[in-house]
Design a protein around this motif. Structure first.
Motif, PDB file in Angstrom:
ATOM      1  N   VAL A  49      28.378 -39.048  23.161  1.00  0.00           N
ATOM      2  CA  VAL A  49      28.350 -38.461  24.501  1.00  0.00           C
ATOM      3  C   VAL A  49      28.839 -39.562  25.439  1.00  0.00           C
ATOM      4  N   LYS A  50      29.925 -39.305  26.131  1.00  0.00           N
ATOM      5  CA  LYS A  50      30.569 -40.312  26.990  1.00  0.00           C
ATOM      6  C   LYS A  50      29.776 -40.490  28.298  1.00  0.00           C
ATOM      7  N   PRO A  51      30.137 -41.499  29.107  1.00  0.00           N
ATOM      8  CA  PRO A  51      29.361 -41.766  30.333  1.00  0.00           C
ATOM      9  C   PRO A  51      29.232 -40.554  31.264  1.00  0.00           C
ATOM     10  N   HIS A  55      37.812 -49.325  19.434  1.00  0.00           N
ATOM     11  CA  HIS A  55      37.534 -47.906  19.156  1.00  0.00           C
ATOM     12  C   HIS A  55      38.755 -47.041  19.463  1.00  0.00           C
ATOM     13  N   TYR A  56      39.404 -47.322  20.600  1.00  0.00           N
ATOM     14  CA  TYR A  56      40.555 -46.516  21.019  1.00  0.00           C
ATOM     15  C   TYR A  56      41.885 -47.214  20.726  1.00  0.00           C
ATOM     16  N   GLY A  57      41.902 -48.086  19.717  1.00  0.00           N
ATOM     17  CA  GLY A  57      43.093 -48.867  19.368  1.00  0.00           C
ATOM     18  C   GLY A  57      44.364 -48.047  19.194  1.00  0.00           C
ATOM     19  N   GLU A  58      44.224 -46.829  18.654  1.00  0.00           N
ATOM     20  CA  GLU A  58      45.400 -45.980  18.415  1.00  0.00           C
ATOM     21  C   GLU A  58      46.106 -45.597  19.724  1.00  0.00           C
ATOM     22  N   HIS A  59      45.419 -45.726  20.853  1.00  0.00           N
ATOM     23  CA  HIS A  59      46.004 -45.323  22.135  1.00  0.00           C
ATOM     24  C   HIS A  59      46.533 -46.498  22.957  1.00  0.00           C
ATOM     25  N   LYS A  60      46.452 -47.707  22.410  1.00  0.00           N
ATOM     26  CA  LYS A  60      46.923 -48.898  23.126  1.00  0.00           C
ATOM     27  C   LYS A  60      48.392 -48.714  23.510  1.00  0.00           C
ATOM     28  N   PRO A  75      49.957 -44.604  28.719  1.00  0.00           N
ATOM     29  CA  PRO A  75      49.714 -44.721  30.162  1.00  0.00           C
ATOM     30  C   PRO A  75      48.251 -44.575  30.565  1.00  0.00           C
ATOM     31  N   PHE A  76      47.480 -43.819  29.797  1.00  0.00           N
ATOM     32  CA  PHE A  76      46.080 -43.588  30.172  1.00  0.00           C
ATOM     33  C   PHE A  76      45.117 -44.609  29.565  1.00  0.00           C
ATOM     34  N   PHE A  77      45.654 -45.575  28.772  1.00  0.00           N
ATOM     35  CA  PHE A  77      44.782 -46.477  28.014  1.00  0.00           C
ATOM     36  C   PHE A  77      43.829 -47.282  28.907  1.00  0.00           C
ATOM     37  N   GLY A  94      42.763 -46.791  31.954  1.00  0.00           N
ATOM     38  CA  GLY A  94      41.786 -45.916  32.605  1.00  0.00           C
ATOM     39  C   GLY A  94      40.722 -45.450  31.619  1.00  0.00           C
ATOM     40  N   LEU A  95      41.158 -45.201  30.384  1.00  0.00           N
ATOM     41  CA  LEU A  95      40.238 -44.753  29.339  1.00  0.00           C
ATOM     42  C   LEU A  95      39.210 -45.840  29.020  1.00  0.00           C
ATOM     43  N   ILE A  96      39.674 -47.084  28.916  1.00  0.00           N
ATOM     44  CA  ILE A  96      38.770 -48.204  28.620  1.00  0.00           C
ATOM     45  C   ILE A  96      37.801 -48.411  29.793  1.00  0.00           C
ATOM     46  N   VAL A 150      32.736 -30.561  13.626  1.00  0.00           N
ATOM     47  CA  VAL A 150      32.379 -31.115  14.940  1.00  0.00           C
ATOM     48  C   VAL A 150      33.591 -31.082  15.877  1.00  0.00           C
ATOM     49  N   ARG A 151      34.789 -31.362  15.346  1.00  0.00           N
ATOM     50  CA  ARG A 151      35.998 -31.267  16.182  1.00  0.00           C
ATOM     51  C   ARG A 151      36.157 -29.842  16.722  1.00  0.00           C
ATOM     52  N   THR A 152      35.872 -28.862  15.868  1.00  0.00           N
ATOM     53  CA  THR A 152      35.968 -27.457  16.302  1.00  0.00           C
ATOM     54  C   THR A 152      34.931 -27.157  17.382  1.00  0.00           C
ATOM     55  N   ALA A 205      39.416 -28.541  22.337  1.00  0.00           N
ATOM     56  CA  ALA A 205      40.643 -29.302  22.613  1.00  0.00           C
ATOM     57  C   ALA A 205      40.391 -30.476  23.563  1.00  0.00           C
ATOM     58  N   THR A 206      41.244 -31.508  23.434  1.00  0.00           N
ATOM     59  CA  THR A 206      41.133 -32.715  24.260  1.00  0.00           C
ATOM     60  C   THR A 206      41.155 -32.360  25.754  1.00  0.00           C
ATOM     61  N   ASP A 207      42.059 -31.454  26.139  1.00  0.00           N
ATOM     62  CA  ASP A 207      42.141 -31.003  27.533  1.00  0.00           C
ATOM     63  C   ASP A 207      41.157 -29.842  27.717  1.00  0.00           C
ATOM     64  N   ILE A 231      32.170 -27.256  23.374  1.00  0.00           N
ATOM     65  CA  ILE A 231      31.507 -28.160  24.328  1.00  0.00           C
ATOM     66  C   ILE A 231      32.408 -28.410  25.527  1.00  0.00           C
ATOM     67  N   ARG A 232      33.651 -28.804  25.268  1.00  0.00           N
ATOM     68  CA  ARG A 232      34.564 -29.086  26.389  1.00  0.00           C
ATOM     69  C   ARG A 232      34.958 -27.808  27.120  1.00  0.00           C
ATOM     70  N   GLY A 233      35.126 -26.714  26.385  1.00  0.00           N
ATOM     71  CA  GLY A 233      35.498 -25.442  26.999  1.00  0.00           C
ATOM     72  C   GLY A 233      34.412 -24.923  27.924  1.00  0.00           C
ATOM     73  N   PHE A 292      38.342 -31.594  32.921  1.00  0.00           N
ATOM     74  CA  PHE A 292      39.350 -32.626  33.139  1.00  0.00           C
ATOM     75  C   PHE A 292      39.444 -33.516  31.897  1.00  0.00           C
ATOM     76  N   THR A 293      40.665 -33.791  31.426  1.00  0.00           N
ATOM     77  CA  THR A 293      40.869 -34.565  30.194  1.00  0.00           C
ATOM     78  C   THR A 293      40.208 -35.941  30.257  1.00  0.00           C
ATOM     79  N   GLY A 294      40.322 -36.589  31.418  1.00  0.00           N
ATOM     80  CA  GLY A 294      39.762 -37.930  31.572  1.00  0.00           C
ATOM     81  C   GLY A 294      38.242 -37.956  31.580  1.00  0.00           C
ATOM     82  N   LYS A 295      37.622 -36.795  31.716  1.00  0.00           N
ATOM     83  CA  LYS A 295      36.149 -36.696  31.690  1.00  0.00           C
ATOM     84  C   LYS A 295      35.770 -35.501  30.819  1.00  0.00           C
ATOM     85  N   ASN A 296      36.043 -35.671  29.522  1.00  0.00           N
ATOM     86  CA  ASN A 296      35.850 -34.539  28.605  1.00  0.00           C
ATOM     87  C   ASN A 296      34.578 -34.660  27.759  1.00  0.00           C
ATOM     88  N   LEU A 297      33.619 -35.413  28.270  1.00  0.00           N
ATOM     89  CA  LEU A 297      32.214 -35.405  27.819  1.00  0.00           C
ATOM     90  C   LEU A 297      31.867 -36.042  26.486  1.00  0.00           C
TER      91      LEU A 297
HETATM   92  P1  DAT Z   1      40.257 -36.679  21.489  1.00  0.00           P
HETATM   93  O1  DAT Z   1      39.158 -37.309  22.310  1.00  0.00           O
HETATM   94  O2  DAT Z   1      40.239 -35.192  21.606  1.00  0.00           O
HETATM   95  O3  DAT Z   1      40.280 -37.168  20.059  1.00  0.00           O
HETATM   96  P2  DAT Z   1      42.589 -38.358  21.913  1.00  0.00           P
HETATM   97  O4  DAT Z   1      42.150 -39.163  20.738  1.00  0.00           O
HETATM   98  O5  DAT Z   1      44.005 -37.874  21.917  1.00  0.00           O
HETATM   99  O6  DAT Z   1      41.641 -37.104  22.149  1.00  0.00           O
HETATM  100  O7  DAT Z   1      42.377 -39.221  23.236  1.00  0.00           O
HETATM  101  C1  DAT Z   1      41.207 -39.993  23.409  1.00  0.00           C
HETATM  102  C2  DAT Z   1      40.714 -39.800  24.823  1.00  0.00           C
HETATM  103  O8  DAT Z   1      41.672 -40.336  25.726  1.00  0.00           O
HETATM  104  C3  DAT Z   1      40.538 -38.348  25.246  1.00  0.00           C
HETATM  105  O9  DAT Z   1      39.291 -37.825  24.870  1.00  0.00           O
HETATM  106  C4  DAT Z   1      40.695 -38.440  26.725  1.00  0.00           C
HETATM  107  C5  DAT Z   1      41.731 -39.532  26.900  1.00  0.00           C
HETATM  108  N1  DAT Z   1      43.078 -38.962  27.019  1.00  0.00           N
HETATM  109  C6  DAT Z   1      43.844 -38.482  26.025  1.00  0.00           C
HETATM  110  N2  DAT Z   1      45.030 -38.037  26.475  1.00  0.00           N
HETATM  111  C7  DAT Z   1      45.006 -38.249  27.806  1.00  0.00           C
HETATM  112  C8  DAT Z   1      45.910 -38.010  28.873  1.00  0.00           C
HETATM  113  N3  DAT Z   1      47.110 -37.465  28.651  1.00  0.00           N
HETATM  114  N4  DAT Z   1      45.525 -38.350  30.125  1.00  0.00           N
HETATM  115  C9  DAT Z   1      44.331 -38.932  30.360  1.00  0.00           C
HETATM  116  N5  DAT Z   1      43.423 -39.177  29.409  1.00  0.00           N
HETATM  117  C10 DAT Z   1      43.753 -38.850  28.149  1.00  0.00           C
END
Ligand code: DAT
Ligand code: MG
Length: 153
Positions: free
Chosen positions: A11-13, A51-56, A59-61, A63-65, A87-89, A93-95, A104-106, A111-116
């Motif tokens: 559960v995110k912040p 944890h979020y290494g795959e997103h390094k 553009p949103f990295f 802000g996500l951190i 659990v993914r189901t 969806a991320t958005d 849960i998200r639906g 908002f994607t940036g605050k998806n719980l």
């Molecule tokens: P998920 O959390 O559904 O596995 P993800 O791994 O693609 O999604 O991304 C990790 C988190 O990063 C996601 O929960 C919210 C944020 N995020 C992803 N894509 C984003 C975007 N386009 N704009 C802003 N935040 C984003």
């Protein structure tokens, strides 16, 4: 009974601040999944980047951190057959605008940036994330009395 598949759920912040920890836990418990570890913690920036290494580099990295380290989270391990995919189901969806009703998200986010919540996307990710968040172990094995009513065995 043998240990079924495990996944990492957090559960995110935003979920903690919105007092939705119980709502999330209740959904997974009602589904028949087993909670085997749980702790509240604040994630250090280095750990968040791991944890979020795959997103390094995305553009949103940054802000996500910043967001994921902005307050306490609740880290959990859940167990069950095919629990990673299930659990993914349940998360949706991320958005959250595209997440289906009943997820849960639906149901709870807009908002994607605050998806719980976060949930592992594969058994490999689950293994890595459980080791990252629970390096000390503290994952419990116990029987649910309802297991014989949930599974065909
Ligand atoms: P998920 O959390 O559904 O596995 P993800 O791994 O693609 O999604 O991304 C990790 C988190 O990063 C996601 O929960 C919210 C944020 N995020 C992803 N894509 C984003 C975007 N386009 N704009 C802003 N935040 C984003
Ligand atoms: Mg992901």
């Amino acid at each position: 009974m043998s240990v079924r598949e495990r996944t990492f759920l957090m559960v995110k912040p935003d979920g903690v601040k919105r007092q939705l920890i119980g709502n999330v836990v209740t959904r997974l418990e009602a589904k028949g999944l087993k909670l085997v570890a749980m702790k509240m913690m604040q994630i250090a920036p280095e750990m968040a980047e791991q944890h979020y290494g795959e997103h390094k580099g995305k553009p949103f990295f940054n802000g996500l951190i910043e967001f994921i380290t902005s307050g306490p989270v609740v880290a959990m391990v859940w167990e069950g057959d095919n629990v990673v995919e299930m659990v993914r189901t349940l998360i949706g969806a991320t958005d959250p605008r595209k997440a289906g009703p009943g997820t849960i998200r639906g149901d709870l986010a807009v908002f994607t940036g605050k998806n719980l919540v976060h949930g592992s996307d594969s058994t490999e990710s689950a293994h890595r994330e459980i080791n990252l968040f629970f390096p000390e172990g503290g994952i419990y094995e116990y029987m649910l009395p309802v297991e014989s009513s949930l599974y065909d065995e």
